[in-house]
Design a protein around this motif. Structure first.
Motif, PDB file in Angstrom:
ATOM      1  N   LYS A  67      18.863  83.225 -11.705  1.00 45.57           N
ATOM      2  CA  LYS A  67      18.076  82.011 -11.708  1.00 45.57           C
ATOM      3  C   LYS A  67      18.152  81.433 -12.902  1.00 45.57           C
ATOM      4  N   PRO A  68      17.632  80.063 -13.005  1.00 47.10           N
ATOM      5  CA  PRO A  68      17.900  79.331 -14.489  1.00 47.10           C
ATOM      6  C   PRO A  68      17.123  79.959 -15.550  1.00 47.10           C
ATOM      7  N   ALA A  69      15.922  80.674 -15.192  1.00 41.89           N
ATOM      8  CA  ALA A  69      15.035  81.425 -16.230  1.00 41.89           C
ATOM      9  C   ALA A  69      15.829  82.518 -16.999  1.00 41.89           C
ATOM     10  N   ASN A  70      16.832  83.157 -16.287  1.00 39.39           N
ATOM     11  CA  ASN A  70      17.410  84.208 -16.855  1.00 39.39           C
ATOM     12  C   ASN A  70      18.786  84.217 -17.111  1.00 39.39           C
ATOM     13  N   VAL A  71      19.435  83.193 -16.635  1.00 39.50           N
ATOM     14  CA  VAL A  71      20.846  83.065 -16.736  1.00 39.50           C
ATOM     15  C   VAL A  71      21.367  82.879 -18.242  1.00 39.50           C
ATOM     16  N   ASP A  72      20.826  82.352 -19.132  1.00 45.11           N
ATOM     17  CA  ASP A  72      21.213  82.243 -20.350  1.00 45.11           C
ATOM     18  C   ASP A  72      21.630  83.444 -21.122  1.00 45.11           C
ATOM     19  N   GLU A  73      20.369  84.252 -21.017  1.00 46.40           N
ATOM     20  CA  GLU A  73      20.423  85.835 -21.555  1.00 46.40           C
ATOM     21  C   GLU A  73      21.567  86.481 -21.135  1.00 46.40           C
ATOM     22  N   LEU A  74      21.728  86.342 -19.579  1.00 48.70           N
ATOM     23  CA  LEU A  74      22.682  87.212 -18.967  1.00 48.70           C
ATOM     24  C   LEU A  74      24.291  86.795 -19.516  1.00 48.70           C
ATOM     25  N   LEU A  75      24.339  85.441 -19.504  1.00 42.06           N
ATOM     26  CA  LEU A  75      25.661  84.960 -19.682  1.00 42.06           C
ATOM     27  C   LEU A  75      26.039  85.069 -21.135  1.00 42.06           C
ATOM     28  N   SER A  76      24.873  85.388 -22.065  1.00 46.17           N
ATOM     29  CA  SER A  76      25.337  85.498 -23.363  1.00 46.17           C
ATOM     30  C   SER A  76      25.954  87.145 -23.803  1.00 46.17           C
ATOM     31  N   GLN A  77      25.811  87.909 -22.908  1.00 47.18           N
ATOM     32  CA  GLN A  77      26.581  89.269 -23.135  1.00 47.18           C
ATOM     33  C   GLN A  77      28.027  89.121 -23.102  1.00 47.18           C
ATOM     34  N   SER A  78      28.485  90.115 -23.955  1.00 45.31           N
ATOM     35  CA  SER A  78      29.653  90.262 -24.343  1.00 45.31           C
ATOM     36  C   SER A  78      30.623  90.374 -23.051  1.00 45.31           C
ATOM     37  N   ASP A  79      30.350  91.124 -22.036  1.00 45.86           N
ATOM     38  CA  ASP A  79      31.568  91.272 -20.985  1.00 45.86           C
ATOM     39  C   ASP A  79      31.060  90.655 -19.808  1.00 45.86           C
ATOM     40  N   ILE A  80      29.947  89.504 -19.820  1.00 48.10           N
ATOM     41  CA  ILE A  80      29.689  88.962 -18.672  1.00 48.10           C
ATOM     42  C   ILE A  80      30.261  87.362 -18.600  1.00 48.10           C
ATOM     43  N   ASP A  81      31.127  87.038 -17.749  1.00 47.49           N
ATOM     44  CA  ASP A  81      31.652  85.820 -17.850  1.00 47.49           C
ATOM     45  C   ASP A  81      31.364  84.905 -16.632  1.00 47.49           C
ATOM     46  N   GLY A  82      30.073  85.001 -15.925  1.00 47.79           N
ATOM     47  CA  GLY A  82      29.740  84.113 -14.976  1.00 47.79           C
ATOM     48  C   GLY A  82      28.526  84.861 -14.351  1.00 47.79           C
TER      49      GLY A  82
END
Ligand SMILES: O=C[C@H](O)COP(=O)(O)O
Length: 253
Positions: free
Chosen positions: A215-230
């Motif tokens: 969701k908008p509240a957790n997406v930034d942190e997830l997408l900032s990970q090295s192997d997560i591309d979306g």
């Protein structure tokens, strides 16, 4: 640098007017496709209209499933030829709901992945473990098996073009998200599996999404990970406002 792919999976939700409203609100608001790929995977009855309405905009339309055969006596099914003819560009394959409720097997998923490439559709291949498998420490082996079976028989070039969505089943629709570290750990493993099973160029190129209560509240942190591309997003992709926030986040990573 891999481009982020934010895909909304509407599942079996919305009626025609709601789908239309969403598309009218969002089609010109999504960032340009050289910044982030934005996709809405809609139910079959809406696809033709949504493809027409999004022509010339950065918003792409995908399907949520398809059969692997081109035509024939498969009542109730939709073929890759039909999707391609409509102008659909992505297709979700092997979603856990298809695997669990409709008993789709790894072998069928593999046939569908081949069919997608035969018809120039980009497959979003879903993999992920149950809570029992996670608690039994079987996550990596299980996901590895699903990835290898899905990619079996592809050329190296095709394997480099797939999108793999890591979706831990226990995090889907539950509000319980994997921590960004847990999600990235599995995505890193998936990339290593692709390196070993295909080659390092494919591993570097392949896009790996996370899915499960994004969701908008957790997406930034997830997408900032090295192997997560979306992200492959269910509930939070149903409202245009929320979907637009997610694609905006994809633009920055
Ligand atoms: O395809 C999307 C996933 O199943 C995630 O759904 P969710 O975002 O509602 O948890």
């Amino acid at each position: 640098m891999r481009k982020q792919v934010i895909a909304g999976n509407w599942k079996m939700n919305k009626v025609h007017t709601e789908a239309e409203d969403f598309i009218q609100t969002s089609k010109n608001e999504v960032p340009s496709s050289d910044q982030v790929e934005s996709v809405i995977c809609a139910p079959f009855p809406f696809l033709q209209k949504l493809v027409e309405e999004t022509k010339g905009t950065p918003l792409e339309i995908g399907a949520q499933n398809m059969h692997f055969e081109e035509k024939g006596a498969f009542t109730g099914e939709v073929s890759p030829v039909m999707l391609k003819e409509l102008g659909v560009t992505y297709v979700v394959l092997g979603h856990s709901e298809r695997r669990e409720i409709f008993k789709e097997t790894d072998e069928e998923v593999n046939k569908k992945v081949h069919a997608a490439f035969n018809h120039n559709l980009t497959p979003i291949i879903c993999v992920g473990e149950t809570l029992d498998q996670r608690e039994a420490d079987q996550t990596m082996d299980h996901v590895e098996g699903q990835v290898k079976k899905a990619l079996e028989g592809l050329t190296d070039e095709q394997a480099a073009k797939v999108i793999i969505a890591y979706e831990p089943i226990w995090a889907i629709g539950t509000g319980r998200t994997a921590t960004s570290e847990q999600a990235n750990e599995v995505c890193t493993h998936i990339r290593k599996v692709v390196a070993d099973f295909v080659n390092s160029d494919a591993a570097e190129a392949v896009r790996i999404q996370y899915g499960g209560s994004v969701k908008p509240a957790n997406v930034d942190e997830l997408l900032s990970q090295s192997d997560i591309d979306g992200a492959l997003v269910g509930g939070a992709s149903l409202e245009a406002d929320s979907f637009l926030k997610l694609v905006e986040a994809g633009k920055h990573e």
